[in-house]
Scaffold this motif. Sequence first.
Motif, mmCIF file in Angstrom:
data_model
loop_
_atom_site.group_PDB
_atom_site.id
_atom_site.type_symbol
_atom_site.label_atom_id
_atom_site.label_comp_id
_atom_site.label_asym_id
_atom_site.label_seq_id
_atom_site.Cartn_x
_atom_site.Cartn_y
_atom_site.Cartn_z
ATOM 1 N N LEU A 205 1.258 -6.701 -2.573
ATOM 2 C CA LEU A 205 1.746 -5.476 -1.947
ATOM 3 C C LEU A 205 0.697 -4.381 -2.057
ATOM 4 C CD1 LEU A 205 5.234 -5.548 -3.712
ATOM 5 C CD2 LEU A 205 4.681 -6.503 -1.472
ATOM 6 N N GLN A 206 0.644 -3.532 -1.036
ATOM 7 C CA GLN A 206 -0.302 -2.420 -1.041
ATOM 8 C C GLN A 206 0.278 -1.276 -0.223
ATOM 9 O OE1 GLN A 206 -4.157 -3.077 0.842
ATOM 10 N NE2 GLN A 206 -5.188 -1.901 -0.754
ATOM 11 N N LYS A 207 0.286 -0.084 -0.788
ATOM 12 C CA LYS A 207 0.868 1.061 -0.085
ATOM 13 C C LYS A 207 -0.062 1.600 0.993
ATOM 14 C CE LYS A 207 3.994 2.656 -3.703
ATOM 15 N NZ LYS A 207 4.429 3.786 -4.560
ATOM 16 N N THR A 208 -1.333 1.776 0.645
ATOM 17 C CA THR A 208 -2.319 2.254 1.614
ATOM 18 C C THR A 208 -3.595 1.443 1.435
ATOM 19 O OG1 THR A 208 -3.404 3.899 0.191
ATOM 20 C CG2 THR A 208 -1.363 4.573 1.301
ATOM 21 N N PRO A 209 -4.508 1.496 2.396
ATOM 22 C CA PRO A 209 -5.755 0.726 2.277
ATOM 23 C C PRO A 209 -6.571 1.074 1.037
ATOM 24 C CG PRO A 209 -5.421 1.428 4.539
ATOM 25 C CD PRO A 209 -4.379 2.121 3.729
ATOM 26 N N SER A 210 -6.385 2.273 0.494
ATOM 27 C CA SER A 210 -7.153 2.673 -0.685
ATOM 28 C C SER A 210 -6.386 2.465 -1.989
ATOM 29 C CB SER A 210 -7.555 4.155 -0.565
ATOM 30 O OG SER A 210 -6.396 4.973 -0.460
ATOM 31 N N SER A 211 -5.140 2.031 -1.885
ATOM 32 C CA SER A 211 -4.322 1.813 -3.080
ATOM 33 C C SER A 211 -4.680 0.485 -3.746
ATOM 34 C CB SER A 211 -2.836 1.797 -2.712
ATOM 35 O OG SER A 211 -2.437 3.011 -2.131
ATOM 36 N N PRO A 212 -4.353 0.355 -5.042
ATOM 37 C CA PRO A 212 -4.522 -0.949 -5.701
ATOM 38 C C PRO A 212 -3.623 -1.984 -5.043
ATOM 39 C CG PRO A 212 -4.217 0.813 -7.317
ATOM 40 C CD PRO A 212 -3.902 1.405 -5.977
ATOM 41 N N THR A 287 -2.051 -17.140 -6.333
ATOM 42 C CA THR A 287 -2.036 -16.463 -5.034
ATOM 43 C C THR A 287 -3.398 -15.821 -4.792
ATOM 44 O OG1 THR A 287 0.317 -15.968 -5.326
ATOM 45 C CG2 THR A 287 -0.857 -14.753 -3.603
ATOM 46 N N LYS A 288 -4.070 -16.221 -3.736
ATOM 47 C CA LYS A 288 -5.400 -15.697 -3.460
ATOM 48 C C LYS A 288 -5.329 -14.275 -2.901
ATOM 49 C CE LYS A 288 -7.690 -20.128 -2.613
ATOM 50 N NZ LYS A 288 -8.591 -19.944 -3.786
ATOM 51 N N LEU A 289 -6.324 -13.486 -3.239
ATOM 52 C CA LEU A 289 -6.436 -12.142 -2.690
ATOM 53 C C LEU A 289 -6.898 -12.261 -1.243
ATOM 54 C CD1 LEU A 289 -6.364 -9.084 -3.068
ATOM 55 C CD2 LEU A 289 -8.731 -9.198 -3.893
ATOM 56 N N ASP A 290 -5.979 -11.982 -0.335
ATOM 57 C CA ASP A 290 -6.252 -12.189 1.092
ATOM 58 C C ASP A 290 -5.557 -11.072 1.874
ATOM 59 O OD1 ASP A 290 -6.542 -12.999 3.696
ATOM 60 O OD2 ASP A 290 -5.781 -15.028 3.368
ATOM 61 N N LYS A 291 -6.314 -10.352 2.679
ATOM 62 C CA LYS A 291 -5.729 -9.266 3.461
ATOM 63 C C LYS A 291 -4.612 -9.750 4.370
ATOM 64 C CE LYS A 291 -9.586 -5.987 3.625
ATOM 65 N NZ LYS A 291 -10.493 -5.198 4.494
ATOM 66 N N ALA A 292 -4.718 -10.977 4.813
ATOM 67 C CA ALA A 292 -3.738 -11.504 5.761
ATOM 68 C C ALA A 292 -2.351 -11.660 5.138
ATOM 69 C CB ALA A 292 -4.215 -12.844 6.308
ATOM 70 N N VAL A 293 -2.277 -11.772 3.806
ATOM 71 C CA VAL A 293 -0.972 -11.992 3.168
ATOM 72 C C VAL A 293 -0.451 -10.754 2.450
ATOM 73 C CG1 VAL A 293 -1.458 -14.439 2.881
ATOM 74 C CG2 VAL A 293 -1.976 -12.869 1.019
ATOM 75 N N ILE A 294 -1.229 -9.688 2.453
ATOM 76 C CA ILE A 294 -0.783 -8.459 1.796
ATOM 77 C C ILE A 294 0.318 -7.800 2.624
ATOM 78 C CG2 ILE A 294 -1.451 -6.130 1.099
ATOM 79 C CD1 ILE A 294 -4.180 -7.181 0.396
ATOM 80 N N ARG A 295 1.414 -7.451 1.983
ATOM 81 C CA ARG A 295 2.539 -6.821 2.672
ATOM 82 C C ARG A 295 2.435 -5.301 2.540
ATOM 83 N NH1 ARG A 295 7.804 -9.833 0.431
ATOM 84 N NH2 ARG A 295 8.764 -8.434 1.964
ATOM 85 N N THR A 296 2.477 -4.611 3.672
ATOM 86 C CA THR A 296 2.417 -3.156 3.690
ATOM 87 C C THR A 296 2.987 -2.665 5.014
ATOM 88 O OG1 THR A 296 0.952 -1.224 3.568
ATOM 89 C CG2 THR A 296 0.080 -3.195 4.652
ATOM 90 N N ASN A 297 3.452 -1.420 5.041
ATOM 91 C CA ASN A 297 3.901 -0.857 6.310
ATOM 92 C C ASN A 297 2.958 0.251 6.771
ATOM 93 O OD1 ASN A 297 4.499 1.208 4.565
ATOM 94 N ND2 ASN A 297 6.561 1.584 5.357
ATOM 95 N N TRP A 298 1.757 0.262 6.166
ATOM 96 C CA TRP A 298 0.760 1.243 6.572
ATOM 97 C C TRP A 298 0.315 0.987 8.001
ATOM 98 C CZ3 TRP A 298 -1.428 5.678 5.176
ATOM 99 C CH2 TRP A 298 -2.649 6.042 5.762
ATOM 100 N N VAL A 299 0.330 2.025 8.823
ATOM 101 C CA VAL A 299 -0.076 1.912 10.224
ATOM 102 C C VAL A 299 -1.273 2.815 10.459
ATOM 103 C CG1 VAL A 299 0.589 2.234 12.628
ATOM 104 C CG2 VAL A 299 2.276 1.420 10.970
ATOM 105 N N THR A 300 -2.373 2.223 10.885
ATOM 106 C CA THR A 300 -3.566 3.019 11.191
ATOM 107 C C THR A 300 -3.327 3.839 12.446
ATOM 108 O OG1 THR A 300 -4.941 1.276 10.248
ATOM 109 C CG2 THR A 300 -6.035 2.909 11.646
ATOM 110 N N PRO A 301 -3.487 5.157 12.370
ATOM 111 C CA PRO A 301 -3.164 6.018 13.513
ATOM 112 C C PRO A 301 -4.216 6.040 14.610
ATOM 113 C CG PRO A 301 -4.005 7.333 11.702
ATOM 114 C CD PRO A 301 -3.900 5.916 11.184
ATOM 115 N N THR A 302 -5.339 5.317 14.458
ATOM 116 C CA THR A 302 -6.447 5.386 15.413
ATOM 117 C C THR A 302 -6.013 5.096 16.839
ATOM 118 O OG1 THR A 302 -7.924 4.640 13.675
ATOM 119 C CG2 THR A 302 -8.736 4.507 15.953
#
Length: 366
Positions: A205-212, A287-302
């Motif tokens: 789990l990750q809250k934002t891209p800069s969070s642990p 569990t491997k550290l993989d961006k594809a499996v990280i759960r978050t609802n962060w939406v990039t506003p770009t």
Amino acid sequence: MKTLLLLLLLCHVSSPVLHSLKHFITASTGIANIPEFVATVEVDELLVGSCDSHNRLEAIQDIAKKFSTEYPERFDRYRQQCFNVMPIYISCTYDLMSLFNQTGGVHVLQEVDGVEWDDETGEVKGFAQFGYDGEDFMKWNRKNFTWIAQRPEADIVRPIWDATELLREFYVGVLTQIYPEQLKKSVEYGRSFLLRTDLPSVSLLQKTPSSPVSCLATGFYPHRASLFWSKDGEELHEEVDHGEILTNHDGTFQMSVDLNLSSVTPEDWTRYNCVFQLSGVNEDIVTKLDKAVIRTNWVTPTNMTVPVAVGVVVLALTFISAAGFIVYNKRKAISPPPSINPPPSISPPPSPDNSVDLSDWQNPKI
């Protein structure tokens, strides 16, 4: 006074090696809307039963509920024993207030006692400890069956407790015989429930891209487990933050461990794994550290920048051409010596459930 101890019969939790039984008792004065007396029972850190001065005796876990159904007469006897011991703790609280020249206000007497049993070696360790007004007060010395004063004021009480033969016999009896026997019987009675093994679900789990990145394992049983981050197969001790093991509403457990990614390059992500180990289970859950499996609802506003900007400009031009000006309304929202016969067993009421709710991760407050 064999009393409270018998409360434990409606409970017990276990695992392949180490089992524990703990009673907690709290007697308090001056606190509105809270029972003067609360007693709880935990087995292997799992809350299984409680009673209080509001005439409530509750079997919390399935094993305790089953026991109350199959042995209603024993369950009722525990109720009476619990209620009989209440005045002893309450009286002791007032005795301590008198000793400390306290005439009123909020005061709390607490006790925790119980046993730990290693079912492989057979070793049993009993313990009992009192606290008063948030500070340690008296501790049972199991080596020579005496009391250890843990603050200066307790030095006045200790000789009295040591000289009370009935008190000594009581604690020797419950901590070396009654508790261990009840613990072992409880393991046998609830073997299918208490000796089970439940593997967890593990999520990143990750809250934002800069969070642990937090590795969360939930739904496991028993509570003897470990969770850690590894790099190249070696456990990490830096850049990690370990959480406590918490109890879920269904009696299983959860825990988490955070990994700080500030010094981890994208190329090195594949070197990191979250590892869960459960007592009695040979295989680890990795569990491997993989961006594809990280759960978050962060939406990039770009991607929303251009449409929003165009929409604002068009809207502004429409108002300007139609009226020639825009009016903004800004609104501000205004917004004496202690009792010779102190209580027999138990201490603090269970703390409120501080379990991690997955929704906190899926809906972070950014």
